[in-house]
Design an enzyme around this catalytic site. Structure first.
Site, PDB file in Angstrom:
ATOM      1  N   CYS A   1       1.059  -1.075  -0.232  1.00 28.82           N
ATOM      2  CA  CYS A   1      -0.264   0.071  -0.223  1.00 28.82           C
ATOM      3  C   CYS A   1       1.054   0.943  -0.144  1.00 28.82           C
ATOM      4  O   CYS A   1       0.367   2.829  -1.010  1.00 28.82           O
ATOM      5  CB  CYS A   1      -0.722   0.145   1.434  1.00 28.82           C
ATOM      6  SG  CYS A   1      -1.993   1.335   1.334  1.00 28.82           S
TER       7      CYS A   1
ATOM      8  N   CYS B   1      -6.641  -2.855   7.131  1.00 28.16           N
ATOM      9  CA  CYS B   1      -7.836  -1.787   6.652  1.00 28.16           C
ATOM     10  C   CYS B   1      -9.409  -3.057   6.088  1.00 28.16           C
ATOM     11  O   CYS B   1      -9.972  -2.487   6.346  1.00 28.16           O
ATOM     12  CB  CYS B   1      -7.372  -0.620   6.407  1.00 28.16           C
ATOM     13  SG  CYS B   1      -6.872  -0.937   4.234  1.00 28.16           S
TER      14      CYS B   1
END
EC number: 2.8.1.13
Length: 375
Positions: free
Chosen positions: A105, A201
């Site tokens: 990410c 997440c």
């Protein structure tokens, strides 16, 4: 006089909020952005509020923008996040690896794609709330450890390019978390006392197995085996295990057993504690930061960190045609394919390079025939 425009990636947490506030005080024209990486009707965002993809966090980030009186935007990043993070996460587990989605990410979304968006707007600089610093080694830039040892995030940032490193600012690198919260209270920020998320997440409650099941991933059943080939049990899917795992094996043995290898055929190899140490391993998909790229055959003594919060140990690395071979010079165990390895100088705290751990040095001796001890 203004120092120019800068984009601050705002997650809705206290770290990015203070980052924006400090840069404003330093004379920058701050533009806050939240990266929409996930479909919010998905269960991963409905079942938890402690996730940087949740609607609550977007509202918190927007409230910070209002408090600081800065422009705030939400940028759609679902496509790149799906391709570079989620798809790779699933693929790694399907190949017996343990992925590190936060590294992907940072490399491809928070810095890769966000820098491209910034350039399209004519903005060169971005900032985040990471606990890290920027260092120089001659002409090269590198990530250096943040001074808060408990929050240091350098391990997750080895994928940043030289161009990224020239144009990113980490205002929190010289601070501790308590200092950041104190600044947030001074600034009157609405997230000053907001708790932190400890989850991936897109994985509610950190239950990656349930996530894989919802993605219709077919688990690969197989046998538990010892290094000598003896079969000591069955399992319902290698995707349920990671290197170094001890709990949840369901194997009764005279001594505790650990996962030491996950094979392509679905076999999960177990060993006792003294069999968990690694003699060597390979690292691929390299990104060089403080060190100029090595030529094939070149060697270097340095320190390696093989997982987050692992204390770096001395090692010798040798550049191969594809990646590196790493020979630890101190004991190391639980080296895990799919995780990242980052390398430091012997006497400094900046990153030389990093990459993905490809394959451990464990060689399994196959007994013929394999002796089953199943009931």
């Amino acid at each position: 006089m203004s120092k120019g425009k800068i984009i601050v990636a705002m997650s809705g947490g206290v770290d990015s909020a203070v980052t924006a506030g400090l840069l404003m005080e330093d004379g920058y024209e701050v533009i806050g952005v939240n990266l929409r990486t996930w479909e919010y009707e998905a269960p991963a965002c409905d079942t938890t509020k402690k996730s940087c993809c949740s609607p609550e966090d977007i509202r918190d980030a927007r409230d910070v923008g209002i408090s600081l009186k800065i422009p705030f935007y939400v940028i759609k990043m679902e496509k790149v996040f799906q391709e570079k993070v989620i798809d790779r996460f699933i693929e790694d587990y399907q190949h017996g690896k343990t992925p590190n989605p936060c590294v992907e990410c940072n490399t491809f979304v928070k810095f890769g794609a966000l820098f491209e968006k910034a350039k399209a707007l004519g903005i060169d600089k971005i900032a985040t709330g990471h606990y890290a610093r920027i260092a120089r080694n001659g002409e090269r830039y590198a990530i250096a450890n943040g001074i808060d040892v408990g929050k240091n995030q350098a391990y997750y940032l080895y994928g940043l390019s030289q161009e990224n490193l020239k144009n990113v600012i980490f205002p929190l690198g010289e601070m501790t978390k308590p200092e950041v919260r104190q600044i947030a209270r001074r600034m009157g920020l609405p997230v000053a006392d907001k708790s932190e998320s400890q989850e991936i997440c897109f994985i509610p409650e950190n239950d990656y197995r349930k996530f894989l099941e919802k993605k219709n991933v077919e688990f690969t059943p197989g046998f538990f085996k010892l290094k000598d080939g003896r079969i000591v049990g069955k399992h319902k899917g290698r995707e349920n295990f990671t290197i170094g795992q001890r709990k949840g094996l369901g194997i009764a043995w005279k001594n505790p057993l650990y996962v030491i290898s996950i094979e392509d055929d679905g076999s999960v190899i177990l060993g006792e504690e003294n069999e968990t140490y690694n003699e060597s391993f390979s690292v691929i998909d390299l990104n060089f930061q403080g060190l100029a790229p090595l030529n094939e055959g070149e060697s270097l003594e340095c320190r390696v960190q093989v997982r987050y919060r692992h204390i770096p140990i001395r090692c010798k690395i040798t550049k191969m045609k594809e990646g590196l071979i790493v020979h630890p010079l101190e004991d190391v165990r639980g080296v895990t394919p799919g995780q990242s390895a980052v390398f430091y100088p012997l006497d400094s705290d900046y990153l030389l390079l990093g990459g993905i751990i490809s394959k451990g040095s464990i060689q399994m001796r196959v007994a013929e025939p394999a002796i089953s001890v199943l009931n």
